[in-house]
Design an enzyme around this catalytic site. Structure first.
Site, PDB file in Angstrom:
ATOM      1  N   CYS A  18      -9.574  -7.397  -5.156  1.00  0.00           N
ATOM      2  CA  CYS A  18      -8.169  -7.288  -4.762  1.00  0.00           C
ATOM      3  C   CYS A  18      -7.699  -8.476  -3.943  1.00  0.00           C
ATOM      4  CB  CYS A  18      -7.921  -5.987  -4.007  1.00  0.00           C
ATOM      5  SG  CYS A  18      -8.979  -5.715  -2.571  1.00  0.00           S
ATOM      6  N   HIS A  74      -8.820  -2.704   1.091  1.00  0.00           N
ATOM      7  CA  HIS A  74      -7.853  -2.950   0.022  1.00  0.00           C
ATOM      8  C   HIS A  74      -6.897  -4.034   0.496  1.00  0.00           C
ATOM      9  CE1 HIS A  74      -5.830  -2.290  -3.684  1.00  0.00           C
ATOM     10  NE2 HIS A  74      -4.726  -1.771  -3.158  1.00  0.00           N
ATOM     11  N   ASP A  91       1.362  -3.821  -5.093  1.00  0.00           N
ATOM     12  CA  ASP A  91      -0.017  -3.337  -5.132  1.00  0.00           C
ATOM     13  C   ASP A  91      -0.447  -3.267  -6.595  1.00  0.00           C
ATOM     14  OD1 ASP A  91      -2.453  -2.072  -5.013  1.00  0.00           O
ATOM     15  OD2 ASP A  91      -1.780  -0.364  -3.814  1.00  0.00           O
TER      16      ASP A  91
END
Length: 224
Positions: A18, A74, A91
């Site tokens: 990520c 994250h 996201d």
């Protein structure tokens, strides 16, 4: 006010990477004119805690109907809107609209009304995107097992190297402690730090919306 959404497939995404996905996302938002050319309206948010276990809902990697998953950390991108619109969350791992208004994202992904044990409380490290793009580096060592094999297949592009030649500092961003969290986010020094500090500022989950209500594009330009 309706928020225009974009097909998430237009953006690069490698599962379990990520931080690199968001690095490329910020660059593409700038290059495509969706964000300011230097990324001054973008912020990178690392989400984690001391236990490296953070529940987030509506995540595409989840096998549950409610989309909840327990990540070790994250990374997302938050964009300040130039007009009267709300801050937007980008996201790449979320099943919510892309992007989503910050308030909706907090309600549907963080779910502050859901009572959690303290071990699962989410902390946010907020870094100004221009600083992040210059300073962040990852040689992906965290994704290799003790035998040297990949735990997850890496992205096809070369590892990210910082402007000063640093090859790996990911741990400096995702290692987040509650003791680092700022008590009062309304001071000018906090807003200055968001725009200037290599590692940004750490805040608690209940401070996220308030912080971005105080940040504006009129803040001082970042410096090293």
């Amino acid at each position: 006010m309706a928020v225009s959404t974009i097909d998430v497939s237009h953006f690069h995404h490698t599962p379990f990477y990520c931080e690199e996905n968001v690095h490329l996302l910020c660059k593409k938002l700038c290059n495509d004119g969706i964000a300011n050319s230097e990324g001054s309206d973008l912020f990178v948010a690392f989400i984690s805690n001391e236990k490296k276990q953070i529940p987030l809902w509506n995540q595409k990697a989840s096998n549950r109907a409610d989309g909840v998953i327990l990540w070790d950390y994250h990374v997302i991108c938050i964009q300040i809107n130039k007009g009267d619109g709300p801050p937007l969350v980008w996201d790449l791992d979320s099943s919510l609209p892309f992007p989503s208004p910050l308030a909706s994202y907090v309600s549907e992904t963080i779910r502050p009304s859901f009572q959690l044990f303290s071990d699962y409380n989410r902390l946010f490290r907020i870094v100004h995107a221009p600083v992040f793009l210059r300073c962040f580096a990852s040689d992906r060592r965290h994704m290799k097992g003790s035998d040297g094999h990949w735990n997850e297949e890496p992205p096809p592009h070369e590892p990210i190297v910082a402007e000063d030649g640093t090859v790996h500092n990911l741990n400096e961003y995702f290692n987040i402690s509650g003791s680092d969290a700022i008590a009062d986010i309304r001071t000018s020094s906090v807003k200055d730090a968001v725009f200037s500090q290599k590692h940004g500022v750490v805040i608690k989950e209940n401070q996220l919306e308030e912080l971005f209500s105080h940040i504006s594009l009129q803040q001082p330009h970042e410096s090293n």
